[in-house]
Design an enzyme around this catalytic site. Sequence first.
Site: not given
Ligand SMILES: Cc1ncc(CO)c(N)n1
Length: 230
Positions: A52, A143, A147, A173, A215
């Site tokens: 990430d 994204c 989240y 989040y 995702e």
């Molecule tokens: C893959 C991914 N999607 C969304 C977010 C949210 O910003 C993240 N940190 N990583």
Amino acid sequence: MMNTTTQAGAFSERLYQSSKEIWEQSHRHPFLEELKAGTLDPAKFIYYLKQDYVYLIDYAKMFAYGSIKANDLLTMGKFSELSHSILNVEMGLHRLYAERFGITREELENTEPSPTTIAYTKYLLDVAAHGTLAEVAAAILPCMWSYREIGVLFAAAPGALDHALYRDWILMYSSDEFGELTDWCIGIMDQLAEGLPEPELAKIERHFVMASKLEYMFWDMAYREEAWPV
Ligand SMILES: Cc1ncc(CO)c(N)n1
């Protein structure tokens, strides 16, 4: 499903509906089920954290592209605020977690991207290189939005915040700040979609669905600790 689409207008509601089932599959994925229950193997979380981190480097660039493609100062400023917040707030959380796990910043930053991370980031950057601002907004939206949905759902799930290891992740989040940035992205998507012809809207929707699938794949990749076959 809790309604986290507080400020969704007509078009973003269409986007949400287009990917609802994909998002629900993500919510049911063992990676997230176990994170919520506090039982997720820390090795899988560390793998996720590292992937990430390199994902977010390219993701932050998407907002820089948003700033370049914007035609007014307010939008430019907001995209650069978002880019700043990814680099310093969200990635700051990753650096904090890394420190807890004894992973150096260098190791974090030099993570070799997995096939799925490559697929996701290069898809995004291709949209940025060739697409309109509306397409960029659509590609980056799942994204943020998914989240936020996960964060809000998990923060409300009994016991989820009691697990020391994943508490800070859920708090990030589900935070008001992350929620406000997400709402801004939803708002700009609706604004940019206004008056566009249907073929253009359909193309935008395809980006949103594709990013939603990626995702899902990202969670699955982390759970499998995906490696290059050769
Ligand atoms: C893959 C991914 N999607 C969304 C977010 C949210 O910003 C993240 N940190 N990583």
